[in-house]
Design an enzyme around this catalytic site. Structure first.
Site, PDB file in Angstrom:
ATOM      1  N   SER A  79       0.643  -1.285   0.080  1.00  0.00           N
ATOM      2  CA  SER A  79       0.107   0.081   0.065  1.00  0.00           C
ATOM      3  C   SER A  79       0.936   1.272   0.154  1.00  0.00           C
ATOM      4  O   SER A  79       1.909   1.204   0.562  1.00  0.00           O
ATOM      5  CB  SER A  79      -0.784   0.065   1.457  1.00  0.00           C
ATOM      6  OG  SER A  79      -1.573   1.276   1.215  1.00  0.00           O
ATOM      7  N   TYR A 102      -2.403   0.322   9.939  1.00  0.00           N
ATOM      8  CA  TYR A 102      -2.417  -0.432   8.613  1.00  0.00           C
ATOM      9  C   TYR A 102      -1.132  -0.199   7.772  1.00  0.00           C
ATOM     10  O   TYR A 102      -0.676  -1.356   7.236  1.00  0.00           O
ATOM     11  CB  TYR A 102      -3.647   0.155   7.936  1.00  0.00           C
ATOM     12  CG  TYR A 102      -3.885  -0.333   6.300  1.00  0.00           C
ATOM     13  CD1 TYR A 102      -4.029  -1.606   6.032  1.00  0.00           C
ATOM     14  CD2 TYR A 102      -3.496   0.693   5.318  1.00  0.00           C
ATOM     15  CE1 TYR A 102      -4.172  -1.926   4.744  1.00  0.00           C
ATOM     16  CE2 TYR A 102      -3.525   0.082   4.059  1.00  0.00           C
ATOM     17  CZ  TYR A 102      -3.719  -1.147   3.898  1.00  0.00           C
ATOM     18  OH  TYR A 102      -3.921  -1.467   2.303  1.00  0.00           O
ATOM     19  N   LYS A 144       1.598  -3.144   6.582  1.00  0.00           N
ATOM     20  CA  LYS A 144       1.924  -3.418   5.272  1.00  0.00           C
ATOM     21  C   LYS A 144       3.332  -3.436   5.147  1.00  0.00           C
ATOM     22  O   LYS A 144       3.945  -4.208   4.357  1.00  0.00           O
ATOM     23  CB  LYS A 144       1.218  -2.386   4.233  1.00  0.00           C
ATOM     24  CG  LYS A 144      -0.365  -2.783   3.960  1.00  0.00           C
ATOM     25  CD  LYS A 144      -0.474  -4.217   3.524  1.00  0.00           C
ATOM     26  CE  LYS A 144      -1.863  -4.503   2.929  1.00  0.00           C
ATOM     27  NZ  LYS A 144      -2.156  -5.636   2.450  1.00  0.00           N
TER      28      LYS A 144
END
Length: 320
Positions: free
Chosen positions: A117, A141, A145
């Site tokens: 991402s 998040y 990643k």
């Protein structure tokens, strides 16, 4: 022999599955349906309802389907919500990836394409992000990643795992009216839902240092994204060299105001978006170079902004 797509019942995953099918490559889908939809998986594709946290299940799928590689999209993807649910995010995205890699090692499955991402960059201070731009994730998040990328790299040193990670930016559009983006957090669904409900879409901040004052982002069509996954998988299987990471970016940007204008033109709904205060943490501009992916993965922007909006709108309306 098959490739396994984790999260293959999701918005992006279902497009990746169709892209593999279009190239005549057999696919098996593993998805726990926490955000995916069984109806997104085409007839004739083997589907396993389960979690990447279930190592025994993974090993059985690898054996039953003679899996030769994995495209790993499964995970918890909501950056904002991850701030309130960090442990859940790490369990799904870090523990889940580690469990998957352990099962792959046990089954001697040695190829993986990982869904990473743009969130790994946080708020970059450059006009054009490259793979070498400093990584400063600002949410669990984004951190998860980046850790996933590290896990792949470390496993490559330990076991010879062939891998690459694709860093996505803003994925929009639809390759088929049967698949739409159901996310309650992404811009296109938020705008479409507002219009269908008779509400006025909002623009958060119109005083940024950009040409029209609204945030500039890198929007890419989901079908273009899916095609890049297939090329990456084919290169890994052929033993051809790949970089450890690729940005799937446009090299250009589109402002939120431009998105709103395109939505009005495509839908035929004349509206003036409501100006709302800035949201904390929203950078003025995030745009990435896709040059490395263009060199290796046949990456290019095959769809215009109008294509993105029109295909997304048609899929959303078809969903009812």
């Amino acid at each position: 022999m098959s490739w396994m797509v984790t999260g293959g019942a999701g918005y992006i995953g279902a497009h990746v599955v169709r892209a593999f099918q279009a190239k005549g490559i057999d696919v098996v889908v593993l998805d726990d349906l926490s955000s995916g939809r069984r109806g997104f998986v085409t007839d004739g594709v083997d589907f396993v309802h389960g979690s990447i946290l279930d190592g025994a299940l993974l090993e059985s799928v690898f054996a039953r389907h003679d899996v030769r590689g994995v495209v790993h999209l499964a995970g918890f993807k909501y950056a904002g919500v991850s701030v309130q649910r960090p442990l859940h995010t790490y369990q799904q995205n870090v523990t889940g990836t580690a469990t998957l890699l352990a099962a792959m090692e046990a089954a001697k499955v040695a190829r993986i394409v990982f869904s990473s991402s743009a969130a790994v960059y946080g708020t970059p201070d450059v006009d054009l992000v490259t793979e070498e731009t400093a990584k400063h994730p600002q949410s669990p998040y984004g951190e998860s990643k980046l850790i996933g990328e590290w896990l792949l790299a470390d496993q490559a040193v330990a076991t010879g795992l062939a891998h690459t990670s694709l860093r996505y930016f803003n994925v929009v559009g639809s390759g088929t009216p049967e698949i739409f983006d159901p996310s309650p957090h992404n811009l296109f669904p938020l705008v479409f839902d507002a219009l269908l409900d008779g509400r006025t879409p909002k623009v958060y901040g119109d005083d940024y240092a950009t040409p029209d004052g609204t945030c500039v982002r890198d929007y890419i069509h989901v079908a273009d994204l899916a095609a890049a996954h297939v090329v990456a998988a084919e290169r890994l299987e052929a033993g051809e060299p790949v970089a450890p990471v690729y940005n799937l970016g446009s090299g250009d940007g589109v402002s939120v105001a431009e998105i709103m204008s395109a939505v009005a033109a495509v839908t035929g709904i004349d509206f003036a978006p409501e100006n709302a205060p800035r949201r904390a943490g929203d950078p003025a501009r995030i745009v990435a170079s896709g040059e490395l992916a263009a060199r290796d993965l046949d990456w290019r922007m095959r769809h215009s902004l109008e294509d993105m909006v029109r295909s997304a709108w048609e899929a959303r309306r078809a969903a009812g």
